[in-house]
Design a protein around this motif. Structure first.
Motif, PDB file in Angstrom:
ATOM      1  N   ALA A   1       0.854  -1.186   0.000  1.00  0.00           N
ATOM      2  CA  ALA A   1       0.000   0.000   0.000  1.00  0.00           C
ATOM      3  C   ALA A   1       0.891   1.237   0.000  1.00  0.00           C
ATOM      4  O   ALA A   1       1.989   1.219   0.555  1.00  0.00           O
ATOM      5  N   LEU A   2       0.412   2.294  -0.630  1.00  0.00           N
ATOM      6  CA  LEU A   2       1.111   3.576  -0.650  1.00  0.00           C
ATOM      7  C   LEU A   2       0.221   4.631   0.002  1.00  0.00           C
ATOM      8  O   LEU A   2      -1.010   4.486   0.017  1.00  0.00           O
ATOM      9  N   PRO A   3       0.808   5.703   0.515  1.00  0.00           N
ATOM     10  CA  PRO A   3      -0.010   6.758   1.124  1.00  0.00           C
ATOM     11  C   PRO A   3      -1.100   7.256   0.170  1.00  0.00           C
ATOM     12  O   PRO A   3      -0.883   7.339  -1.041  1.00  0.00           O
ATOM     13  N   PHE A   4      -2.231   7.592   0.721  1.00  0.00           N
ATOM     14  CA  PHE A   4      -3.404   8.097  -0.007  1.00  0.00           C
ATOM     15  C   PHE A   4      -3.998   7.079  -0.971  1.00  0.00           C
ATOM     16  O   PHE A   4      -4.864   7.423  -1.762  1.00  0.00           O
ATOM     17  N   GLY A   5      -3.481   5.860  -0.982  1.00  0.00           N
ATOM     18  CA  GLY A   5      -3.938   4.880  -1.963  1.00  0.00           C
ATOM     19  C   GLY A   5      -3.354   5.144  -3.330  1.00  0.00           C
ATOM     20  O   GLY A   5      -3.905   4.716  -4.347  1.00  0.00           O
ATOM     21  N   GLY A   6      -2.231   5.856  -3.371  1.00  0.00           N
ATOM     22  CA  GLY A   6      -1.591   6.239  -4.626  1.00  0.00           C
ATOM     23  C   GLY A   6      -1.030   5.058  -5.407  1.00  0.00           C
ATOM     24  O   GLY A   6      -0.931   3.942  -4.899  1.00  0.00           O
ATOM     25  N   LYS A   7      -0.656   5.338  -6.636  1.00  0.00           N
ATOM     26  CA  LYS A   7      -0.120   4.314  -7.525  1.00  0.00           C
ATOM     27  C   LYS A   7       1.408   4.249  -7.518  1.00  0.00           C
ATOM     28  O   LYS A   7       1.978   3.232  -7.885  1.00  0.00           O
ATOM     29  N   ILE A   8       2.088   5.354  -7.118  1.00  0.00           N
ATOM     30  CA  ILE A   8       3.540   5.406  -7.221  1.00  0.00           C
ATOM     31  C   ILE A   8       4.120   6.352  -6.166  1.00  0.00           C
ATOM     32  O   ILE A   8       3.490   7.331  -5.778  1.00  0.00           O
ATOM     33  N   LYS A   9       5.337   6.009  -5.729  1.00  0.00           N
ATOM     34  CA  LYS A   9       6.099   6.867  -4.819  1.00  0.00           C
ATOM     35  C   LYS A   9       7.536   6.886  -5.334  1.00  0.00           C
ATOM     36  O   LYS A   9       8.102   5.841  -5.659  1.00  0.00           O
ATOM     37  N   VAL A  10       8.115   8.081  -5.431  1.00  0.00           N
ATOM     38  CA  VAL A  10       9.468   8.242  -5.955  1.00  0.00           C
ATOM     39  C   VAL A  10      10.343   8.893  -4.887  1.00  0.00           C
ATOM     40  O   VAL A  10       9.976   9.925  -4.320  1.00  0.00           O
ATOM     41  N   THR A  11      11.477   8.302  -4.629  1.00  0.00           N
ATOM     42  CA  THR A  11      12.461   8.883  -3.718  1.00  0.00           C
ATOM     43  C   THR A  11      13.838   8.721  -4.348  1.00  0.00           C
ATOM     44  O   THR A  11      13.983   8.015  -5.339  1.00  0.00           O
ATOM     45  N   GLY A  12      14.832   9.383  -3.796  1.00  0.00           N
ATOM     46  CA  GLY A  12      16.158   9.234  -4.384  1.00  0.00           C
ATOM     47  C   GLY A  12      17.217  10.085  -3.730  1.00  0.00           C
ATOM     48  O   GLY A  12      16.976  10.758  -2.717  1.00  0.00           O
ATOM     49  N   THR A  13      18.389  10.041  -4.344  1.00  0.00           N
ATOM     50  CA  THR A  13      19.580  10.720  -3.837  1.00  0.00           C
ATOM     51  C   THR A  13      20.267  11.457  -4.975  1.00  0.00           C
ATOM     52  O   THR A  13      20.360  10.944  -6.083  1.00  0.00           O
ATOM     53  N   ALA A  14      20.758  12.640  -4.671  1.00  0.00           N
ATOM     54  CA  ALA A  14      21.546  13.415  -5.621  1.00  0.00           C
ATOM     55  C   ALA A  14      22.882  13.748  -4.967  1.00  0.00           C
ATOM     56  O   ALA A  14      22.970  13.909  -3.754  1.00  0.00           O
ATOM     57  N   VAL A  15      23.923  13.837  -5.795  1.00  0.00           N
ATOM     58  CA  VAL A  15      25.260  14.147  -5.306  1.00  0.00           C
ATOM     59  C   VAL A  15      25.868  15.185  -6.237  1.00  0.00           C
ATOM     60  O   VAL A  15      25.881  14.998  -7.456  1.00  0.00           O
ATOM     61  N   LYS A  16      26.386  16.255  -5.638  1.00  0.00           N
ATOM     62  CA  LYS A  16      27.098  17.258  -6.436  1.00  0.00           C
ATOM     63  C   LYS A  16      28.553  16.836  -6.542  1.00  0.00           C
ATOM     64  O   LYS A  16      29.154  16.373  -5.585  1.00  0.00           O
ATOM     65  N   ASP A  17      29.076  17.017  -7.744  1.00  0.00           N
ATOM     66  CA  ASP A  17      30.492  16.758  -7.938  1.00  0.00           C
ATOM     67  C   ASP A  17      31.316  17.795  -7.194  1.00  0.00           C
ATOM     68  O   ASP A  17      30.969  18.969  -7.203  1.00  0.00           O
ATOM     69  N   ILE A  18      32.367  17.327  -6.563  1.00  0.00           N
ATOM     70  CA  ILE A  18      33.261  18.246  -5.856  1.00  0.00           C
ATOM     71  C   ILE A  18      34.654  18.057  -6.445  1.00  0.00           C
ATOM     72  O   ILE A  18      35.173  16.941  -6.508  1.00  0.00           O
ATOM     73  N   MET A  19      35.204  19.133  -6.894  1.00  0.00           N
ATOM     74  CA  MET A  19      36.550  19.116  -7.454  1.00  0.00           C
ATOM     75  C   MET A  19      37.538  19.389  -6.313  1.00  0.00           C
ATOM     76  O   MET A  19      37.373  20.337  -5.570  1.00  0.00           O
ATOM     77  N   VAL A  20      38.553  18.519  -6.188  1.00  0.00           N
ATOM     78  CA  VAL A  20      39.578  18.742  -5.159  1.00  0.00           C
ATOM     79  C   VAL A  20      40.929  18.957  -5.791  1.00  0.00           C
ATOM     80  O   VAL A  20      41.187  18.675  -6.880  1.00  0.00           O
TER      81      VAL A  20
END
Length: 132
Positions: free
Chosen positions: A113-132
């Protein structure tokens, strides 16, 4: 020393009363909470799997943007469906959102089951490139 920023408001983000942040930024990483097919008032918008997927991803990208990140920074996506029969339709949208050579890692699964009876839930991670 790590730097943390909690994102609960921003342009395009649903205004909801859930006790969570839309995203949390730690140094160069952004962790986005599960985004659903909800409008700016935080109300569930029932629709086809395509329309719910588009709105869930719009909310996901709004959280990324409010956190100071860009679509190109997304490295991981986690998608929960109410039914895996939606995979083909969601894949079409997913492929249109991310260039073939820049697609993030991804998991998919069917949730009981998903909240509200929804069909889809999307989550994730983003990473910024860091130049050293």
């Amino acid at each position: 020393m790590s730097h943390k920023k909690f994102i609960s408001k921003g342009d395009g983000l649903p205004n909801w009363s859930n006790p969570i942040s839309h995203a949390v930024v730690v140094n160069n990483m952004c962790f986005v909470s599960g985004q659903l097919s909800v409008n700016s008032e935080g109300k569930y918008v029932e629709g086809t799997i395509e329309s719910e997927t588009e709105l869930a991803f719009a909310n996901f990208f709004a959280a990324i943007t409010a956190s100071g990140f860009e679509k190109k920074d997304v490295v991981f996506i986690d998608i929960a469906f109410d039914d895996l029969k939606h995979l083909s339709a969601v894949n079409k949208i997913f492929m249109s959102l991310f260039p073939k050579d820049k697609r993030p890692a991804r998991t998919i699964y069917q949730a009981a089951a998903l909240p509200f009876g929804g069909k889809i839930k999307v989550t994730g991670t983003a990473v910024k490139d860091i130049m050293v």
